[in-house]
Design an enzyme around this catalytic site. Structure first.
Site: not given
Ligand SMILES: [Zn+2]
Length: 550
Positions: A336-337
């Site tokens: 995600h990051e």
């Molecule tokens: Zn996010």
């Protein structure tokens, strides 16, 4: 043109087009709202601090060791050495509701949790909310909008409250239907155990956990050896290589902490893309959670400036000489990051105002949530989810369990969230600038959508910090689901080609999303990538709700 248009919009939304008199009113409203927002947050915090259920060892039936240890530490902090404290912090109360077999204590905790901000004393938030709603409506109407939701969403991808509401309602009916079936399963479980009571909101998490265990029996400890941090970093990089031709080379540069690592990022032709810094381990001086940030943004206004992008996580640091092992959730967070990171790294615009992640809040989670999908593809999982000692791939049965738990209890999770987003819109779409009776309005809203009695809102109005503490998500709590619609629909574009890394789709994704910053209106950008606006179908499939009647 886009830069001019952005500046113009910002100025107008800040009141630049109003006459002196109206500007004065606007300033007074903004000042009062800031004060009320701060007070709201402090009241919630005070209510959370002032309550704790102090227990003896004998009252902890059902709690796993980690929850006991946390409760012990919380009691000590409050001066009850040798006892156990369950507090109103989400992690404390949620794990208690999930594991405690003491129905009476679960009910006590749930009641206190739901009553935050509604104590009747000095920390009561009801009057504050009523005033904030009135002031927000007034502010929006000063700027020529019918309601605060109209004002707020005008500069988002959704554009209108009607568009946001329509999306939520398409999901709501199906989520309710699914939750109804989940409820019946839990009620059956209660009967099988000899219980003679109707499932209540303080029972749901407890019986759902029992059912989850019986069905999937997923032991985190057996998954972790297959998810070594270095392998997962390599997996995230390889995904970017396959999609965008990026290459990552570790570089030795002076950084702010020994745990931080840096990679030089180049493209297919060896051109400089940027510098990526990963700072993955928890330490006491670090804020909790995970995020992406930049030390320098991409731009071409003052020369060809390439970005310096940072990913910060809080994974447990292993003992010296041991590899860092992640849970599947951790691995998802890493992807995600890194998706946010690529949004910064691949940015290719002239003006810093438009660079990277400077996009509307209902669009900014698309690059990150979309990236999570590649972690679950067989191409990436079979190659990188390998045992850190033997190098064996993760056994298929384990993998299936990991992937299947994703749709478990999704009726509950979707109802708990979507109800909040719908109530948020009801509060902020009011066209009458008066102070409402907030509890009556909340009830009216929930009755209208036929909220199941066994499920509580994830955040009730008197303690709904997203909406009233500051107000970043006021009239915009729908954004989480909006982004999820986008990421599910965007990944379907790859699936439809039969290739998770289809080069033509990847090129469009890079051109119109990852490298485009805020060059275009988000709806136009999405259409340029996908050929059409998103639909909810892929999201319903992802949440396991596709088979439900609306
Ligand atoms: Zn996010």
């Amino acid at each position: 043109m886009r830069v001019l248009e952005r500046y113009h919009t910002r100025f107008v939304r800040a009141g630049a087009a109003l006459d002196k008199d109206a500007q004065g009113k606007l300033a007074a409203i903004n000042e009062r709202l800031a004060m009320l927002g701060t007070q709201f947050g402090q009241n919630v915090l005070a209510d959370e601090k002032s309550f704790a259920l102090i227990l003896d060892e004998a009252d902890l039936a059902g709690l796993p060791d980690f929850a006991k240890a946390n409760a012990k530490a919380a009691a000590e902090e409050r001066g009850h050495k040798g006892k156990y404290a369950i507090t109103l912090a989400r992690s404390s109360v949620e794990s208690f509701l999930q594991f405690s077999s003491r129905r009476d204590l679960r009910e006590k905790m749930m009641t206190a949790w739901l009553a935050r901000g509604e104590s009747g004393g000095k920390t009561d938030n009801r009057a504050l909310v009523a005033e904030m709603i009135k002031l927000r409506t007034e502010r929006a109407q000063l700027s020529g909008f019918k309601s605060f939701a109209d004002y707020r969403l005008d500069d988002q991808m959704a554009k209108t409250p009607q568009a946001a509401r329509q999306l939520l309602e398409e999901v709501w009916g199906r989520a309710r239907a699914r939750a109804g079936r989940e409820k019946n399963e839990l009620q059956k479980l209660i009967a099988e155990e000899g219980g003679n009571f109707a499932l209540a909101s303080h029972d749901w998490r407890y019986y759902a956990e029992k059912l989850r265990k019986a069905r999937y029996d997923l032991d985190e400890a057996s998954v972790k050896p297959y998810l070594a941090l270095d392998n997962m970093i390599a997996a995230a990089f390889d995904t970017a290589t396959r999609l965008f031709g990026l290459k990552f080379k570790p570089v030795d540069v002076p950084l702010y902490h020994p745990d931080a690592r840096a990679w030089e990022v180049t493209d297919r032709d060896g051109n400089d893309v940027g510098l990526f810094i990963g700072d993955y381990f928890a330490r006491t001086s670090k804020h909790s959670g995970a995020w992406m940030t930049s030390l320098r943004d991409q731009e071409k206004l003052r020369g060809n400036i390439r970005p310096i992008i940072l990913n910060v996580c809080n994974f447990s640091k292993p003992a010296a000489g041991e590899p860092a092992l992640l849970s599947f959730e951790d691995a998802r967070t890493l992807f995600h990051e890194f998706g946010h990171g690529l949004h910064g790294l691949l940015s290719n615009v002239t003006y810093p105002l438009l660079a990277g992640t400077a996009v509307p809040s209902d669009f900014v989670e698309l690059p990150s949530q979309l990236y999570e999908h590649w972690l679950e593809t067989p191409e990436i999982l079979t190659k990188y989810a390998r045992h850190y000692k033997s190098g064996e791939p993760m056994p298929q049965v384990l993998l299936d369990k990991v992937l299947k738990t994703r749709t478990f209890n999704q009726g509950f999770a979707t109802v708990e969230y979507t109800a909040c987003a719908l109530v948020d819109l009801d509060f902020h779409a009011r066209e009458k600038a008066d102070a409402p009776d907030v509890i009556a309005l909340e009830r009216e809203s929930l009755d209208r959508i036929q909220m199941p009695a066994e499920i509580a809102m994830r955040h009730r109005i008197p303690h709904f910090q997203h909406l009233f503490s500051g107000g970043g998500y006021a009239a915009a709590y729908y954004s989480y689901m909006w982004s999820e619609v986008l990421d599910a629909d965007a990944f379907a574009a790859f699936k439809e080609t039969g290739d998770h890394f289809d080069p033509a789709t990847a090129k469009k994704l890079r051109d119109f999303i990852y490298s485009a910053g805020n060059l275009r209106d988000p709806a136009e950008a999405y259409k340029a990538f996908r050929g059409r606006l998103p639909t909810v179908d892929a999201l319903l499939k992802k949440r396991g709700l596709a088979g439900e009647a609306a």
